[in-house]
Write a protein that holds these residues in place. Structure first.
Motif, PDB file in Angstrom:
ATOM      1  N   PHE A 193       0.824  -1.208   0.000  1.00 26.77           N
ATOM      2  CA  PHE A 193       0.000   0.000   0.000  1.00 26.77           C
ATOM      3  C   PHE A 193       0.858   1.257   0.000  1.00 26.77           C
ATOM      4  O   PHE A 193       0.547   2.240  -0.698  1.00 26.77           O
ATOM      5  CB  PHE A 193      -0.930   0.018   1.214  1.00 26.77           C
ATOM      6  N   MET A 194       1.940   1.223   0.755  1.00 31.13           N
ATOM      7  CA  MET A 194       2.778   2.413   0.888  1.00 31.13           C
ATOM      8  C   MET A 194       3.360   2.835  -0.457  1.00 31.13           C
ATOM      9  O   MET A 194       3.268   4.017  -0.836  1.00 31.13           O
ATOM     10  CB  MET A 194       3.895   2.143   1.894  1.00 31.13           C
ATOM     11  N   ARG A 196       2.284   2.165  -3.396  1.00 33.45           N
ATOM     12  CA  ARG A 196       1.205   2.630  -4.237  1.00 33.45           C
ATOM     13  C   ARG A 196       0.763   4.043  -3.859  1.00 33.45           C
ATOM     14  O   ARG A 196       0.639   4.924  -4.710  1.00 33.45           O
ATOM     15  CB  ARG A 196       0.035   1.664  -4.082  1.00 33.45           C
ATOM     16  N   ALA A 197       0.543   4.249  -2.565  1.00 31.64           N
ATOM     17  CA  ALA A 197       0.030   5.544  -2.114  1.00 31.64           C
ATOM     18  C   ALA A 197       1.061   6.650  -2.349  1.00 31.64           C
ATOM     19  O   ALA A 197       0.708   7.763  -2.739  1.00 31.64           O
ATOM     20  CB  ALA A 197      -0.350   5.474  -0.649  1.00 31.64           C
ATOM     21  N   THR A 199       3.386   6.781  -4.660  1.00 37.27           N
ATOM     22  CA  THR A 199       3.669   7.061  -6.068  1.00 37.27           C
ATOM     23  C   THR A 199       2.422   7.436  -6.871  1.00 37.27           C
ATOM     24  O   THR A 199       2.516   8.121  -7.875  1.00 37.27           O
ATOM     25  CB  THR A 199       4.340   5.845  -6.741  1.00 37.27           C
TER      26      THR A 199
ATOM     27  N   TYR B 158      -3.749   4.157   7.004  1.00 39.38           N
ATOM     28  CA  TYR B 158      -2.928   5.314   6.655  1.00 39.38           C
ATOM     29  C   TYR B 158      -3.671   6.623   6.912  1.00 39.38           C
ATOM     30  O   TYR B 158      -3.077   7.614   7.338  1.00 39.38           O
ATOM     31  CB  TYR B 158      -2.456   5.219   5.201  1.00 39.38           C
ATOM     32  N   ARG B 200      -2.416  11.783  -6.002  1.00 41.69           N
ATOM     33  CA  ARG B 200      -1.373  11.566  -7.010  1.00 41.69           C
ATOM     34  C   ARG B 200      -0.072  11.025  -6.427  1.00 41.69           C
ATOM     35  O   ARG B 200       0.827  10.642  -7.172  1.00 41.69           O
ATOM     36  CB  ARG B 200      -1.079  12.889  -7.734  1.00 41.69           C
ATOM     37  N   GLY B 201       0.056  11.020  -5.104  1.00 41.42           N
ATOM     38  CA  GLY B 201       1.335  10.630  -4.523  1.00 41.42           C
ATOM     39  C   GLY B 201       2.343  11.757  -4.619  1.00 41.42           C
ATOM     40  O   GLY B 201       2.014  12.865  -5.057  1.00 41.42           O
ATOM     41  N   PHE B 202       3.557  11.509  -4.202  1.00 37.61           N
ATOM     42  CA  PHE B 202       4.583  12.560  -4.300  1.00 37.61           C
ATOM     43  C   PHE B 202       5.923  12.023  -4.798  1.00 37.61           C
ATOM     44  O   PHE B 202       6.821  12.787  -5.115  1.00 37.61           O
ATOM     45  CB  PHE B 202       4.765  13.266  -2.958  1.00 37.61           C
ATOM     46  N   LEU B 203       6.059  10.706  -4.883  1.00 42.61           N
ATOM     47  CA  LEU B 203       7.284  10.128  -5.442  1.00 42.61           C
ATOM     48  C   LEU B 203       7.012   9.671  -6.871  1.00 42.61           C
ATOM     49  O   LEU B 203       5.893   9.308  -7.220  1.00 42.61           O
ATOM     50  CB  LEU B 203       7.743   8.932  -4.600  1.00 42.61           C
ATOM     51  N   LYS B 204       8.058   9.678  -7.687  1.00 45.74           N
ATOM     52  CA  LYS B 204       7.915   9.159  -9.048  1.00 45.74           C
ATOM     53  C   LYS B 204       7.918   7.635  -9.002  1.00 45.74           C
ATOM     54  O   LYS B 204       8.658   7.023  -8.232  1.00 45.74           O
ATOM     55  CB  LYS B 204       9.058   9.669  -9.929  1.00 45.74           C
ATOM     56  N   GLY B 205       7.070   7.047  -9.859  1.00 46.15           N
ATOM     57  CA  GLY B 205       6.956   5.591  -9.871  1.00 46.15           C
ATOM     58  C   GLY B 205       8.209   4.951 -10.421  1.00 46.15           C
ATOM     59  O   GLY B 205       8.347   3.755 -10.498  1.00 46.15           O
TER      60      GLY B 205
END
Lengths: 205, 205
Positions: A193-194, A196-197, A199, B158, B200-205
């Motif tokens: 989950f982490m 995914r959430a 990114t 979360y 959208r998250g904050f790290l690039k996939g």
DNA sequence: GCCCCGCATATACACTCGTATAGCACAATG
DNA sequence: CATTGTGCTATACGAGTGTATATGCGGGGC
């Protein structure tokens, strides 16, 4: 005759001192600083009451020593995380936790309790944790792994939430989930989950 | 002649009772259950020591009453959040907090402290908070606002981290950030980041 | 008018708390 | 060998703890 007052601390490796520190750390973690007496700590450590005064000067001195030890351990344990970056580093960090948390569970639970009771030592611990998260974010930013226009300060704070969160709710986990937050199935589900959430998020825009 | 033992609790609106409950809540929130004595609570409440026994039976009885009150307040305060959904509901919830947190700050800080000390009351509080988060996720799922293939249980967890996080670190916020977690600039910055990270998250996939 | 009961106080009790002091065994050092 | 100092124990002290008991006051029902 009172030639050395305060903590003597000459030999930091005296067995009684180590036992007292371990027992104090465990009991403070469970019931808080005010919730445990020195007699119980001494009994748990298998030494006499007076030895606390010999090695630490006072109950506050004992806490200071524990705080210092725990701060050092936290630095050490999170050092590896800082060397990596990206979501992979986070999963690696969480998986690494599977190794050291059983062994250093007391350290973690003491840190958890310390965050409740505002003392100089707990402020230092908080500052250290925040610094670790900030550094992780900066490392990621330098390597181009951060999405554009991200508030780095709040990214660090949210990272902090997600790292202390499991520790905070750990005592309630067994009744609520049937297993520890640091059990294998919980760790792997959290990892999934982490990543995914962090990114992609989880709500639709 | 001892016809009624235990808590009498007949009149729940006696002024002394209310003062004791308020004072106990505030002091327990600051220094923990074991860290405060009944005499100090009574003095803070402006009543005599014996009144604790009259209304609550014992120190534990006082805590039980406070736990019950705080649990009710938490339910009430988060009731509005559950009626909405989507990221907008979260920002609305956080902005609402600007209204009620100054007034109910003591309730929030007591809940924070309760999560540290494992008691039946604190387990109930945790279960309630988790239930609120689960319900929010389910509401969002029903309205199609959840991204596909999201682990709903961990999404709720979360969410819980992100809601209790600011409360946990609030005592360290002023030294570390120069302002409270619940000050206006912090709330709005948090809102911006939260919506972004959740969608959208904050790290690039 | 009396009585009872809810709200509140004052004081005492038994216990635990952190701290202080005196002293003991033993290893190292002169 | 005597001395010094460290790691440790045993015991005492005063303050503070939660709890218990006895009492006072004031209003509503018989």
């Amino acid at each position: 005759m009172a030639k050395r007052l305060e903590t003597r601390n000459g030999g930091e490796d005296a067995p009684g001192r180590r036992h007292l520190l371990d027992a104090g750390m465990r009991l403070f973690a469970e019931r808080g600083f005010a919730g445990v007496g020195l007699r119980e700590i001494a009994a748990e450590a298998g030494v006499s009451l007076g030895l606390v005064r010999t090695h630490f000067g006072s109950k506050d001195g004992l806490r200071d020593a524990i705080d210092e030890y725990v701060l050092g351990e936290i630095k050490r344990l999170y050092a590896t995380v800082l060397e990596h970056s990206g979501a992979g580093a986070l999963t690696k960090a969480v998986e690494d936790a599977l190794d050291w948390i059983p062994r250093d569970r007391v350290v973690l639970m003491y840190a958890r309790m310390a965050l409740m009771e505002k003392t100089p030592g707990s402020q230092a611990l908080f500052d250290q944790l925040l610094a670790i998260m900030r550094q992780f974010i900066e490392t990621n930013a330098k390597r181009g792994l951060l999405q554009p226009d991200v508030d780095r300060e709040w990214a660090a704070i949210y990272l902090l939430f997600d790292f202390i969160g499991p520790a905070i709710i750990e005592p309630f986990a067994k009744p609520a989930f049937g297993k520890s937050m640091y059990s294998k199935p919980m760790i792997s589900a959290r990892n999934a989950f982490m990543v995914r959430a962090f990114t992609r998020g989880f709500l639709k825009g």
